[in-house]
Design a protein around this motif. Structure first.
Motif, PDB file in Angstrom:
ATOM      1  N   PHE A  89      -7.154   7.875   4.294  1.00 41.76           N
ATOM      2  CA  PHE A  89      -7.033   7.405   5.677  1.00 41.76           C
ATOM      3  C   PHE A  89      -5.930   8.124   6.445  1.00 41.76           C
ATOM      4  N   HIS A 118      -9.062  -8.600  12.416  1.00 42.29           N
ATOM      5  CA  HIS A 118     -10.107  -7.617  12.168  1.00 42.29           C
ATOM      6  C   HIS A 118     -11.295  -7.965  13.054  1.00 42.29           C
ATOM      7  N   TRP A 171      -4.536   3.780  11.486  1.00 37.67           N
ATOM      8  CA  TRP A 171      -4.413   3.479  10.056  1.00 37.67           C
ATOM      9  C   TRP A 171      -4.865   4.696   9.286  1.00 37.67           C
ATOM     10  N   GLN A 194       0.805  -1.224   0.000  1.00 31.76           N
ATOM     11  CA  GLN A 194       0.000   0.000   0.000  1.00 31.76           C
ATOM     12  C   GLN A 194       0.838   1.274   0.000  1.00 31.76           C
ATOM     13  N   ASN A 237      -1.921 -10.541   8.825  1.00 29.80           N
ATOM     14  CA  ASN A 237      -2.924  -9.489   8.970  1.00 29.80           C
ATOM     15  C   ASN A 237      -4.279  -9.996   8.507  1.00 29.80           C
ATOM     16  N   GLU A 238      -5.256  -9.922   9.383  1.00 33.74           N
ATOM     17  CA  GLU A 238      -6.657 -10.171   9.059  1.00 33.74           C
ATOM     18  C   GLU A 238      -6.918 -11.421   8.219  1.00 33.74           C
ATOM     19  N   GLU A 258      -4.827  -1.527  14.274  1.00 33.64           N
ATOM     20  CA  GLU A 258      -5.368  -0.600  13.273  1.00 33.64           C
ATOM     21  C   GLU A 258      -6.683  -0.027  13.764  1.00 33.64           C
ATOM     22  N   PHE A 264      -1.763  -9.438   3.189  1.00 32.16           N
ATOM     23  CA  PHE A 264      -2.578  -9.664   1.982  1.00 32.16           C
ATOM     24  C   PHE A 264      -1.808 -10.063   0.720  1.00 32.16           C
ATOM     25  N   TYR A 310     -12.813  -1.097  12.791  1.00 32.60           N
ATOM     26  CA  TYR A 310     -13.264   0.026  11.965  1.00 32.60           C
ATOM     27  C   TYR A 310     -14.741   0.395  12.114  1.00 32.60           C
ATOM     28  N   TRP A 344     -18.548   3.078   5.758  1.00 28.85           N
ATOM     29  CA  TRP A 344     -18.588   2.403   7.058  1.00 28.85           C
ATOM     30  C   TRP A 344     -19.166   3.336   8.117  1.00 28.85           C
ATOM     31  N   GLU A 399      -5.555   2.002  -1.368  1.00 27.79           N
ATOM     32  CA  GLU A 399      -6.578   1.280  -0.622  1.00 27.79           C
ATOM     33  C   GLU A 399      -7.161   0.148  -1.487  1.00 27.79           C
ATOM     34  N   ASN A 424      -7.758  -5.047  14.728  1.00 27.40           N
ATOM     35  CA  ASN A 424      -8.039  -3.935  13.819  1.00 27.40           C
ATOM     36  C   ASN A 424      -9.531  -3.677  13.913  1.00 27.40           C
TER      37      ASN A 424
HETATM   38  C1  BGC Z   1      -6.394  -3.541   6.244  1.00 25.94           C
HETATM   39  C2  BGC Z   1      -5.692  -2.432   5.508  1.00 25.94           C
HETATM   40  C3  BGC Z   1      -6.712  -1.499   4.887  1.00 25.94           C
HETATM   41  C4  BGC Z   1      -7.567  -0.925   5.991  1.00 25.94           C
HETATM   42  C5  BGC Z   1      -8.613   0.058   5.511  1.00 25.94           C
HETATM   43  C6  BGC Z   1      -7.593  -3.100   7.029  1.00 25.94           C
HETATM   44  O1  BGC Z   1      -8.607  -4.034   6.934  1.00 25.94           O
HETATM   45  O2  BGC Z   1      -5.481  -4.233   7.042  1.00 25.94           O
HETATM   46  O3  BGC Z   1      -4.833  -2.981   4.559  1.00 25.94           O
HETATM   47  O4  BGC Z   1      -6.119  -0.489   4.144  1.00 25.94           O
HETATM   48  O5  BGC Z   1      -8.254  -1.971   6.612  1.00 25.94           O
HETATM   49  O6  BGC Z   1      -9.516  -0.562   4.665  1.00 25.94           O
END
Ligand code: BGC
Length: 425
Positions: free
Chosen positions: A395, A217, A379, A19, A155-156, A341, A112, A279, A316, A386, A277
């Motif tokens: 972000f 996540h 993040w 990224q 990651n996730e 994150e 990823f 969100y 979101w 993205e 993580n």
């Molecule tokens: C991921 C990132 C992504 C961020 C925002 C996370 O789920 O680890 O790679 O950029 O979310 O979508």
């Protein structure tokens, strides 16, 4: 085992190689972009492979004391039998540079992207995936071990599986329940083996303590119709499956998915801390048990307009209470937590500022209620690529100009002030 027992609360930015680095032609995302599967190309990204010093200088100027980045597997191992020592030295130097700037390096092994040679062999579906990832971990820690103490293996995993093997919108574009389950098992085993490799290396080389987790996540799920028993039931089931299953498997040492899988993992406990993580929140309803939605359906947000106080460029919901609820839910594991994150895509700096203040206030509240939170990584440090949304979602705490110029945003200062105030850094 805790390495950060004596450390202050860690805070800073997070990122991943593909990224921000630019020019990663040997991985599957680059291939996906070139094949036109998404209307965007990562290209030069943030030019961070060359410009990381400048970014760490910015982070240090902002008062950060940690930074999360990932190493790019396809650079380190461009072919199955080829190790690129220059890339390994590069990442070691990056970790050193972070330390020189007072930033604790937190290093992710898999975020990823995969090398194309690995994908051609079957990638995470292959019987060799676990051993391949173990070899990559071993080689990486030989170089980075002396500088890095805190690791994130994967990651996730659930997001990677959902996007790549269930929905098929990310590489490798598979849509199969069987494949999803297989990748989940492989990733759990890969994590455990990597955990073992990392711990063994630190022990043999007498490098001191090491702290290993994955970045999971988590989503706050609420029932669409709270009065409906079916909605409540399917919401709880989805939350267990998405939020808890991986942590339970890795702390209990067995993987149990009733009717689908039951097996022991090679280690009983392979998490030194819980990396999360967070969100957003989703509302879940139960209408029919189709093969595609065995865990209920995500309900349209229009039904909840009166409860939703804001949404992001990603669509979101902004829901800081959700982070608090997820943190309280983790208390039962009795482990330290790191928020690996949390962040918002927005063009509106005042929205980002209140997002940061509100989420951190809920973190502080959870700490008061006994959750052992050791750090918060926003993040992301810089606006970046993205994935299938390209460069539109912003972000970053720092903006990115057309030629890669960095411009600090006002929210960056708010993050620092809020962390200092709430966590006595
Ligand atoms: C991921 C990132 C992504 C961020 C925002 C996370 O789920 O680890 O790679 O950029 O979310 O979508």
């Amino acid at each position: 085992m805790t390495v950060s027992g004596k450390q202050p609360f860690l805070f800073g930015g997070a990122a991943s190689s593909h990224q921000v680095e630019g020019n990663n032609p040997a991985n599957d995302w680059w291939d996906w972009e070139m094949a036109g599967k998404v209307p965007f190309r990562s290209g030069e990204a943030c030019f961070q492979y060359e410009r990381y010093r400048e970014d760490f200088e910015i982070a240090a100027k902002l008062g950060h004391n940690a930074h999360r980045f990932s190493v790019e597997w396809s650079r380190i191992q461009p072919q199955e039998n080829q190790w690129n020592e220059e890339a390994l030295r590069h990442y070691r130097e990056m970790a050193r540079e972070a330390r020189r700037h007072g930033l604790e390096p937190i290093v992710t092994l898999h975020h990823f992207t995969n090398p194309m040679w690995f994908v051609r062999k079957g990638g995470w579906l292959s019987a060799e995936a676990v051993a391949d990832f173990e070899r990559f971990t071993k080689k990486t820690v030989e170089f980075l071990g002396p500088v890095v103490r805190t690791w994130i293996t994967i990651n996730e995993p659930m997001v990677y599986i959902y996007k790549g093997f269930w929905e098929g919108t990310w590489p490798p574009g598979v849509q199969s329940a069987g494949a999803s389950l297989r990748v989940l098992r492989n990733m759990l085993h890969a994590h455990v083996r990597a955990y073992w490799v990392l711990h063994r290396h630190y022990e043999l080389e007498r490098l001191g303590p090491v702290w290993v987790s994955l970045a999971k996540h988590v989503i706050q799920f609420d029932p669409c119709r709270p009065f409906s028993r079916k909605d409540r039931w399917v919401t709880a089931l989805r939350s267990w499956f998405f939020n808890d299953l991986v942590f339970e498997a890795l702390t209990n040492g067995y993987f149990f998915l009733p009717g689908f899988a039951a097996e022991f993992l090679p280690l009983r406990d392979s998490l030194d801390y819980l990396g999360i993580n967070y969100y957003f929140r989703d509302f879940i309803r139960f209408d029919r048990m189709t093969a595609k939605d065995p865990l209920g359906e995500i309900c349209n947000k229009d039904h909840h307009q009166s409860e939703i106080r804001g949404t992001t460029q990603m669509g979101w919901e902004v829901r800081p209470e959700g982070l608090y609820q997820r943190l309280l839910g983790l208390r039962r594991f009795g482990k330290p937590v790191m928020i690996t994150e949390n962040g918002i895509a927005t063009l509106d700096e005042s929205q980002r500022e209140s997002y940061i203040i509100n989420h951190l206030s809920y973190v502080a509240q959870a700490v008061k209620e006994g959750v052992d939170v050791r750090g918060y990584l926003y993040w992301s440090l810089i606006d970046n690529f993205e994935w299938d949304k390209g460069y539109d979602p912003k972000f970053g705490l720092v903006g990115l100009g057309a030629r890669g110029e960095r411009k600090i945003k006002s929210s960056a200062h708010v993050l620092t002030e809020t962390c200092r105030k709430l966590f006595q850094i």
